[in-house]
Design a protein around this motif. Structure first.
Motif: not given
Ligand SMILES: NC(=O)C1=CN([C@@H]2O[C@H](COP(=O)(O)OP(=O)(O)OC[C@H]3O[C@@H](n4cnc5c(N)ncnc54)[C@H](OP(=O)(O)O)[C@@H]3O)[C@@H](O)[C@H]2O)C=CC1
Ligand SMILES: Nc1nc2c(c(=O)[nH]1)N=C([C@H](O)[C@@H](O)CO)CN2
Length: 236
Positions: A156-157, A160-161
């Motif tokens: 999930d992270n 964002k990146s």
């Protein structure tokens, strides 16, 4: 000729249903499979490029990436669907389980995204997309699937990146499902217990994920976000 969409792990279940839908929309497709289910013959007959990939080692991941880059010069989207729902009860070697969960759910998407940003930029479409299939348990954790949940949270992270790294051409989002489809071996007791975990209390089927993916592919303004598809499970 439209640039192809890549779906990882599309030999069965949600990935296969998505592939079948995109075929019906005349969308060029590349899929990966590990087990050669009977479905792969049908997908090949329908014109899908089906690539064998067992992402269990770094070498296998890099070998797939090289094959992919030799297969196409552009991609409309990458849908990271391949996954292993494994748990501590079935794996006393917690170190191996942790490595396996992180590899399939985070390292594979990370390495493919890092290598294929250029292919997504080359798409003739106004936007291209990366879609990560995560899980509702990213929000709450899971005492029975600790390493699985942590690896999906890492995935999930990445959304964002990579959303920040690849904008404005490439949109990057997660879809966080809870129960979508049961497994054949799921007992009646497990099914009853699981259905009660959400306030809508149903097994929605793969169409819910297909609808959400279509929404993201057609959006011009959603990126770096997670779309929950969970029957209101957070309200129980
Ligand atoms: N089904 C559900 O209710 C839910 C699903 N999700 C997520 O949605 C996505 C689709 O779910 P579902 O269809 O049930 O997924 P599956 O459990 O059916 O797995 C999808 C595919 O991933 C492949 N795969 C697993 N490990 C590897 C590996 N090491 N290398 C290559 N391929 C591998 C499997 O290959 P093989 O055919 O060889 O086993 C399988 O075909 C997954 O990311 C899942 O975590 C999230 C919440 C609920
Ligand atoms: N790769 C998979 N991940 C998950 C699956 C699955 O079958 N394969 N199933 C679930 C459950 O449906 C869960 O959401 C509800 O008990 C989770 N992830």
């Amino acid at each position: 000729m439209h640039s192809p969409i890549l779906i990882t792990g599309a030999g069965q279940r949600i990935g296969l249903a998505l592939a079948q839908y995109l075929i019906s929309q005349a969308q060029p497709l590349i899929i990966t499979y590990r087990t050669r289910h009977a479905s792969i013959d049908a997908l090949e007959a329908a014109g899908v490029t089906c690539m064998y990939a067992d992402f269990s080692t770094d070498d296998a991941i890099f070998s797939f990436i090289e094959q992919l880059r030799n297969t196409t010069s552009s991609l409309r989207a990458i849908i990271h669907n391949a996954s292993s729902w494994d748990c501590e009860d079935n794996n006393p070697d917690y170190s191996q389980l942790f490595d396996n969960m992180m590899r399939i759910h985070c390292k594979v998407p990370y390495l493919i995204n890092m290598a294929c940003g250029e292919l997504l930029q080359n798409s003739e479409s106004h936007h291209s997309d990366i879609i990560h299939l995560t899980d509702y348990v990213v929000e709450k954790g899971s005492p029975k699937h600790i390493a699985y949940a942590a690896s999906k949270a890492a995935l999930d992270n990445l959304s964002k990146s990579f959303a920040a790294k690849l904008a404005p051409k490439v949109k990057v989002n997660s879809i966080a499902p809870s129960l979508i489809i049961f497994n054949e071996h799921d007992s009646a007791e497990y099914r009853e217990k699981t259905l009660k975990k959400s306030i809508l209390g149903l097994e929605p089927g793969s169409q819910e994920i297909i609808n959400t993916i279509e929404l993201l592919l057609n959006s011009n303004y959603i990126t770096g976000r997670t779309l929950p598809v969970d029957g209101g499970r957070h309200l129980k």
